[in-house]
Scaffold this motif. Structure first.
Motif, mmCIF file in Angstrom:
data_model
loop_
_atom_site.group_PDB
_atom_site.id
_atom_site.type_symbol
_atom_site.label_atom_id
_atom_site.label_comp_id
_atom_site.label_asym_id
_atom_site.label_seq_id
_atom_site.Cartn_x
_atom_site.Cartn_y
_atom_site.Cartn_z
ATOM 1 N N CYS A 1 -0.822 -0.697 -8.857
ATOM 2 C CA CYS A 1 -0.277 0.492 -8.197
ATOM 3 C C CYS A 1 -0.898 1.775 -8.721
ATOM 4 N N VAL B 1 0.711 1.334 -2.057
ATOM 5 C CA VAL B 1 0.029 2.556 -2.513
ATOM 6 C C VAL B 1 -1.417 2.268 -2.901
ATOM 7 N N TRP C 1 5.079 5.507 -7.375
ATOM 8 C CA TRP C 1 5.537 4.484 -6.431
ATOM 9 C C TRP C 1 7.061 4.402 -6.416
#
Length: 278
Positions: free
Chosen positions: A239, A201, A248
């Motif tokens: 993330c 991500v 995520w």
């Protein structure tokens, strides 16, 4: 339940992080208690701390700090992947100290922040061979054009367990590339390499990605390595560049729709527990 194989804790009052100066939104404290509050709500039951490229003089202090957090009631921390410098003549003595500490589960030396020839040096390669027959794994964190360098290290060390971080760091925002795809296919042919489904991500367009954006990268890794050689990681707080840890985790569950419960459990926690004998 999820086993998070890739948590970073940043505490600038305790340790020095030279790289943070140029790290933009990541130049902040990212403390265990902030992670744990959200992680427990998401079904994360266990986690390993991944070294955060602290100043070299703080490497062993980082391990001691995380170990102190693991002793707190209800802690999710089960061990650390420690930083190391295989290119150093001090590595053998450091390895001996680490082998006496069961809290350390493996090593990482981030290779995309150093010159390529670091991993090609004779001393680096000689020291990496010392991991053969130990319980310690070695994480490979490389860019797609460096996967061939990682393959060379793996081929020289067939008795060392390697983990390829972050699906091989694909440039998700640019779409699939032949160099990344073929690199994943090639390194996956080595049975002593596991791939970590994590980090992707952070490499997507932060304002314009969905689980379908990530799917080709995740599915190619799983198809190449198979369900017995995949593990999951949050890569928190990195993330958060693409959302947050909840985003995520939700994307992971969406990507795993349609797979069997056995396959999902192997990715989510069983493979990691087997890899590190937990």
């Amino acid at each position: 339940m999820l086993f998070d194989s890739h948590l970073h804790i940043v505490d600038r009052k305790r340790l020095a992080y030279p790289w943070l100066t140029d790290a933009g939104a990541l130049n902040r404290d990212s403390l265990y208690e902030d992670y744990a509050r959200e992680a427990k709500r998401l079904g994360i039951a266990d986690t390993l701390h991944m070294e955060v490229d602290v100043a070299e003089t703080d490497i062993e202090r980082e391990t001691d700090y995380v170990k102190s957090l693991s002793r707190e009631p209800g802690s999710l921390l089960r061990g650390v992947i420690a930083a190391c410098r295989p290119e150093s003549t001090d590595f053998p003595a450091y390895l001996e100290r680490v082998l006496a500490d069961p809290f350390v589960k493996g090593f990482r030396r981030v290779l995309h922040v150093v010159q390529d020839d670091v991993s090609e040096g004779a001393l680096f390669r000689e020291n990496l061979k010392r991991l053969a027959g130990t319980r310690l794994t070695f994480d490979l964190c490389v860019l797609p054009h460096q996967i061939s360098k990682a393959v060379a290290l793996v081929d020289l060390n067939p008795d060392v367990s390697f983990i390829l971080d972050h699906c091989g760091v694909p440039a998700v925002k640019d779409g699939l590339s032949e160099s990344w795809s073929s690199g994943i296919t090639e390194i996956a042919r080595r049975p002593n390499v596991v791939v970590k489904i994590s980090g992707v991500v952070a490499y997507a367009d932060p304002d314009n990605w969905t689980p379908e954006t990530l799917r080709p990268f995740v599915e190619h890794c799983i198809a190449s390595f198979g369900w017995d050689r995949v593990i999951w990681g949050s890569d928190w707080p990195v993330c958060t560049l693409g959302g947050n840890i909840s985003t995520w985790v939700a994307a992971t569950h969406a990507l795993m729709q349609g797979v069997s419960a056995d396959e999902r459990n192997r990715l989510y926690h069983l493979n990691a527990k087997r890899l590190w004998s937990l």
